[in-house]
Design a protein around this motif. Structure first.
Motif, PDB file in Angstrom:
ATOM      1  N   THR A 139       0.824  -1.214   0.000  1.00 42.82           N
ATOM      2  CA  THR A 139       0.000   0.000   0.000  1.00 42.82           C
ATOM      3  C   THR A 139       0.856   1.261   0.000  1.00 42.82           C
ATOM      4  O   THR A 139       0.484   2.258  -0.630  1.00 42.82           O
ATOM      5  CB  THR A 139      -0.935   0.020   1.223  1.00 42.82           C
ATOM      6  N   HIS A 140       1.988   1.241   0.699  1.00 40.22           N
ATOM      7  CA  HIS A 140       2.868   2.413   0.727  1.00 40.22           C
ATOM      8  C   HIS A 140       3.430   2.711  -0.661  1.00 40.22           C
ATOM      9  O   HIS A 140       3.405   3.851  -1.131  1.00 40.22           O
ATOM     10  CB  HIS A 140       4.025   2.183   1.706  1.00 40.22           C
ATOM     11  N   ARG A 143       0.809   3.919  -3.126  1.00 42.21           N
ATOM     12  CA  ARG A 143       0.479   5.326  -2.890  1.00 42.21           C
ATOM     13  C   ARG A 143       1.584   6.246  -3.404  1.00 42.21           C
ATOM     14  O   ARG A 143       1.317   7.214  -4.114  1.00 42.21           O
ATOM     15  CB  ARG A 143       0.265   5.561  -1.391  1.00 42.21           C
ATOM     16  N   ARG A 147       1.246   8.974  -6.258  1.00 45.10           N
ATOM     17  CA  ARG A 147       1.234  10.359  -5.777  1.00 45.10           C
ATOM     18  C   ARG A 147       2.352  11.194  -6.378  1.00 45.10           C
ATOM     19  O   ARG A 147       2.115  12.307  -6.851  1.00 45.10           O
ATOM     20  CB  ARG A 147       1.333  10.383  -4.244  1.00 45.10           C
ATOM     21  N   ALA A 189       0.002   8.641   4.183  1.00 46.22           N
ATOM     22  CA  ALA A 189      -1.286   8.620   3.496  1.00 46.22           C
ATOM     23  C   ALA A 189      -2.103   9.882   3.742  1.00 46.22           C
ATOM     24  O   ALA A 189      -2.556  10.539   2.800  1.00 46.22           O
ATOM     25  CB  ALA A 189      -2.077   7.386   3.925  1.00 46.22           C
TER      26      ALA A 189
END
Length: 223
Positions: A139-140, A143, A147, A189
């Motif tokens: 997930t990191h 993202r 991003r 996040a």
């Protein structure tokens, strides 16, 4: 994002952290495998707290299998989904003993046949235990890649494939660790710490949190 920006991003990551590695504690490929299985939907800190005690008692497939479900569960019961993970770990230990002489296999296909091991876990093992230039997208990393614009994608597999394509060869082995650490501690996040980010001038995120950011001259001096 162009090639020059990508190379500069990883050049700065390398300068700041030349030898990145996982924050999971382990001594052998098998211990890493167990730790990564446990880390799904759990923090590395909670996993380390559990495995420090577990590995003192059982640090091989044979020893963990001897614990059984009732013996293993107390070590990991504070970790999310511990019942499912208990069953997967015991089944994995059984397969390792029966098919691989107790050793962790070194191919993705074989790794992904183990209960509780998916593509991400296999990539971590191949990279961290066996030195292959794989990139495990969690997930990191998903993202961060989207991003900052380094490898945008709609799902983790798309991001992984883009990263493997665009990350220069010299950075590919360590890219996973740099990106996950960046996402965990800086590019968070809810509120990214852009004022502490060493690649803020390269990032293509349009909603930067720039409060307290150093001047462009200071940023160049810092990096």
């Amino acid at each position: 994002m162009n090639t020059t920006k990508r190379r500069e991003i990883f050049t700065r990551f390398r300068a700041a952290n030349p030898r990145p590695t996982t924050e999971l504690e382990y001594q052998t490929p098998f211990q890493l495998l167990i730790a990564v299985i446990l880390s799904a939907q759990a923090t590395d800190k909670s996993v380390n707290l559990a495995t420090r005690k577990l590995f003192l008692v059982a640090d091989t497939p044979e020893k963990i299998l001897q614990l059984g479900e009732t013996g293993l569960s107390p070590f990991i019961q504070r970790i999310g989904l511990f019942r499912t993970k208990t069953r997967n770990i015991l089944a994995t230990c059984q397969l390792l003993i029966e098919q691989y002489n107790g050793e962790v296999p070194r191919t993705r296909t074989e790794l992904e046949k183990l209960p509780g091991v998916g593509r991400k876990t296999a990539s971590v093992i191949l990279n961290t235990a066996f030195g292959e230039p794989t990139i495990a997208v969690d997930t990191h990393i998903f993202r961060v890649a989207n991003r900052i614009g380094i490898a945008p994608g709609k799902n983790v597999l798309e991001v992984e494939r883009k990263l493997l394509k665009v990350v220069p060869d010299e950075f590919r082995h360590d890219a996973h660790h740099w990106l996950i650490l960046h996402g965990r501690y800086i590019c968070k996040a809810r509120k990214p710490l852009c004022h502490q980010c060493l690649i803020v001038d390269l990032c293509e995120f349009k909603e930067k949190n720039l409060e307290g950011t150093a001047s462009s001259l200071d940023m160049k001096q810092l990096t």
